[in-house]
Design a protein around this motif. Structure first.
Motif, PDB file in Angstrom:
ATOM      1  N   UNK A   6       0.434  -1.494  -0.100  1.00 21.34           N
ATOM      2  CA  UNK A   6      -0.376  -0.235   0.198  1.00 21.34           C
ATOM      3  C   UNK A   6       0.659   1.314   0.101  1.00 21.34           C
ATOM      4  N   UNK A   7       1.960   1.102   0.105  1.00 22.71           N
ATOM      5  CA  UNK A   7       3.239   2.643   0.209  1.00 22.71           C
ATOM      6  C   UNK A   7       4.197   2.472  -1.189  1.00 22.71           C
ATOM      7  N   UNK A   8       2.992   2.689  -1.640  1.00 27.71           N
ATOM      8  CA  UNK A   8       3.811   2.603  -3.303  1.00 27.71           C
ATOM      9  C   UNK A   8       4.549   3.791  -3.446  1.00 27.71           C
ATOM     10  N   UNK A   9       5.497   3.260  -4.087  1.00 32.37           N
ATOM     11  CA  UNK A   9       6.676   4.399  -4.565  1.00 32.37           C
ATOM     12  C   UNK A   9       7.756   4.389  -3.002  1.00 32.37           C
ATOM     13  N   UNK A  34      -3.541  -9.404   8.255  1.00 33.11           N
ATOM     14  CA  UNK A  34      -3.877 -10.878   8.729  1.00 33.11           C
ATOM     15  C   UNK A  34      -4.947 -11.088   7.973  1.00 33.11           C
ATOM     16  N   UNK A  35      -5.996 -10.659   8.161  1.00 29.67           N
ATOM     17  CA  UNK A  35      -7.407 -10.321   7.455  1.00 29.67           C
ATOM     18  C   UNK A  35      -6.897  -9.656   6.008  1.00 29.67           C
ATOM     19  N   UNK A  36      -6.406  -8.480   5.909  1.00 26.97           N
ATOM     20  CA  UNK A  36      -6.291  -7.778   4.732  1.00 26.97           C
ATOM     21  C   UNK A  36      -5.203  -9.005   4.049  1.00 26.97           C
ATOM     22  N   UNK A  37      -4.518  -9.132   4.504  1.00 27.37           N
ATOM     23  CA  UNK A  37      -3.316 -10.137   3.907  1.00 27.37           C
ATOM     24  C   UNK A  37      -4.033 -11.428   3.004  1.00 27.37           C
ATOM     25  N   UNK A  38      -4.976 -12.553   3.854  1.00 28.69           N
ATOM     26  CA  UNK A  38      -5.977 -13.207   3.390  1.00 28.69           C
ATOM     27  C   UNK A  38      -6.601 -12.697   2.285  1.00 28.69           C
ATOM     28  N   UNK A  42      -6.909 -13.078  -2.279  1.00 32.68           N
ATOM     29  CA  UNK A  42      -8.283 -13.593  -4.142  1.00 32.68           C
ATOM     30  C   UNK A  42      -7.745 -12.112  -4.838  1.00 32.68           C
ATOM     31  N   UNK A  43      -7.746 -13.127  -6.184  1.00 29.32           N
ATOM     32  CA  UNK A  43      -7.880 -11.697  -6.614  1.00 29.32           C
ATOM     33  C   UNK A  43      -8.728 -11.142  -7.352  1.00 29.32           C
ATOM     34  N   UNK A  44     -10.372 -11.623  -6.979  1.00 26.95           N
ATOM     35  CA  UNK A  44     -10.851 -11.094  -6.415  1.00 26.95           C
ATOM     36  C   UNK A  44     -10.901  -9.562  -6.203  1.00 26.95           C
ATOM     37  N   UNK A  45     -10.630  -9.606  -5.088  1.00 30.15           N
ATOM     38  CA  UNK A  45     -10.410  -8.739  -4.142  1.00 30.15           C
ATOM     39  C   UNK A  45      -9.337  -7.962  -4.784  1.00 30.15           C
ATOM     40  N   UNK A  46      -8.292  -8.366  -4.461  1.00 34.81           N
ATOM     41  CA  UNK A  46      -7.469  -7.172  -5.110  1.00 34.81           C
ATOM     42  C   UNK A  46      -8.178  -6.825  -6.385  1.00 34.81           C
ATOM     43  N   UNK A  47      -8.604  -6.820  -7.563  1.00 37.55           N
ATOM     44  CA  UNK A  47      -9.106  -6.585  -8.587  1.00 37.55           C
ATOM     45  C   UNK A  47     -10.187  -5.526  -8.494  1.00 37.55           C
ATOM     46  N   UNK A  48     -10.917  -5.634  -7.139  1.00 40.01           N
ATOM     47  CA  UNK A  48     -12.134  -4.772  -7.068  1.00 40.01           C
ATOM     48  C   UNK A  48     -11.193  -3.281  -6.233  1.00 40.01           C
ATOM     49  N   UNK A  49     -10.097  -3.767  -5.485  1.00 43.53           N
ATOM     50  CA  UNK A  49      -9.659  -2.918  -5.077  1.00 43.53           C
ATOM     51  C   UNK A  49      -8.702  -1.533  -5.728  1.00 43.53           C
ATOM     52  N   UNK A  50      -8.044  -2.661  -6.791  1.00 43.98           N
ATOM     53  CA  UNK A  50      -7.724  -1.586  -8.292  1.00 43.98           C
ATOM     54  C   UNK A  50      -8.867  -1.016  -9.068  1.00 43.98           C
ATOM     55  N   UNK A  52     -11.461   0.044  -7.961  1.00 45.12           N
ATOM     56  CA  UNK A  52     -11.609   1.271  -7.081  1.00 45.12           C
ATOM     57  C   UNK A  52     -10.853   2.390  -6.354  1.00 45.12           C
ATOM     58  N   UNK A  53      -9.614   1.711  -6.855  1.00 43.84           N
ATOM     59  CA  UNK A  53      -8.370   2.885  -6.796  1.00 43.84           C
ATOM     60  C   UNK A  53      -8.378   3.779  -8.109  1.00 43.84           C
ATOM     61  N   UNK A  54      -8.405   2.909  -9.191  1.00 46.72           N
ATOM     62  CA  UNK A  54      -8.966   3.206 -10.694  1.00 46.72           C
ATOM     63  C   UNK A  54      -9.690   4.552 -10.322  1.00 46.72           C
ATOM     64  N   UNK A  55     -11.403   3.779 -10.113  1.00 49.58           N
ATOM     65  CA  UNK A  55     -11.990   5.043  -9.916  1.00 49.58           C
ATOM     66  C   UNK A  55     -12.240   6.085  -9.896  1.00 49.58           C
ATOM     67  N   UNK A  56     -11.551   5.834  -8.064  1.00 48.98           N
ATOM     68  CA  UNK A  56     -10.958   7.203  -7.030  1.00 48.98           C
ATOM     69  C   UNK A  56     -10.143   8.015  -7.917  1.00 48.98           C
ATOM     70  N   UNK A  57      -8.607   8.028  -8.588  1.00 43.75           N
ATOM     71  CA  UNK A  57      -7.906   8.423  -9.193  1.00 43.75           C
ATOM     72  C   UNK A  57      -8.620   9.344 -10.605  1.00 43.75           C
ATOM     73  N   UNK A  58      -9.593   8.540 -10.944  1.00 46.17           N
ATOM     74  CA  UNK A  58     -10.207   9.432 -12.239  1.00 46.17           C
ATOM     75  C   UNK A  58     -10.949   9.749 -11.917  1.00 46.17           C
ATOM     76  N   UNK A  59     -11.644  10.393 -10.680  1.00 46.91           N
ATOM     77  CA  UNK A  59     -12.538  11.143 -10.188  1.00 46.91           C
ATOM     78  C   UNK A  59     -11.683  12.828  -9.204  1.00 46.91           C
ATOM     79  N   UNK A  60     -10.784  11.980  -8.910  1.00 49.93           N
ATOM     80  CA  UNK A  60      -9.136  13.103  -9.124  1.00 49.93           C
ATOM     81  C   UNK A  60      -8.884  14.045 -10.246  1.00 49.93           C
TER      82      UNK A  60
END
Length: 122
Positions: A6-9, A34-38, A42-50, A52-60
């Protein structure tokens, strides 16, 4: 710990180590991690995260674009207002020169106002 992605860069290893130490000492935070790591496995959760992240960046980006357009519009409006003010001042000068009996050609040379406009000012 993989959650530190999460601390990209961030290249400051000392900060990362400090965060890990805090997480290990705090049972609640450690459980959350630990829950976050679990879930991040999950590829689906990671895809949802990214997504959402893209949507937030697009909105910004949209907000930033709107800000830039607004600034440009304000700047243009001020410029147009100044130009209108200059034109109004030229008309006032031309009107006074007409009242003093100056000819159209001379007034045009001084103010740049067309003969047609000068006729309307009478």
């Amino acid at each position: 710990m993989r959650w530190l992605f999460l601390l990209e860069g961030s290249e400051d290893e000392e900060i990362l180590k400090t965060l890990e130490e805090i997480a290990v000492q705090d049972p609640v935070l450690n459980q959350a991690i630990e829950e976050w790591e679990k879930s991040s496995d999950d590829p689906k959760v990671r895809a949802e995260y990214f997504a959402r992240r893209k949507a937030v960046l697009d909105e910004m980006a949209v907000v930033r674009e709107a800000e830039l357009r607004l600034r440009k519009a304000i700047k243009q409006s001020k410029k147009e207002g100044r130009e209108e003010g200059r034109e109004e001042e030229k008309r006032e000068v031309a009107k006074k020169l007409l009242e003093k009996g100056m000819d159209f050609k001379s007034i045009f040379e001084i103010t740049g106002i067309s003969e047609e406009t000068l006729k309307d000012l009478r």
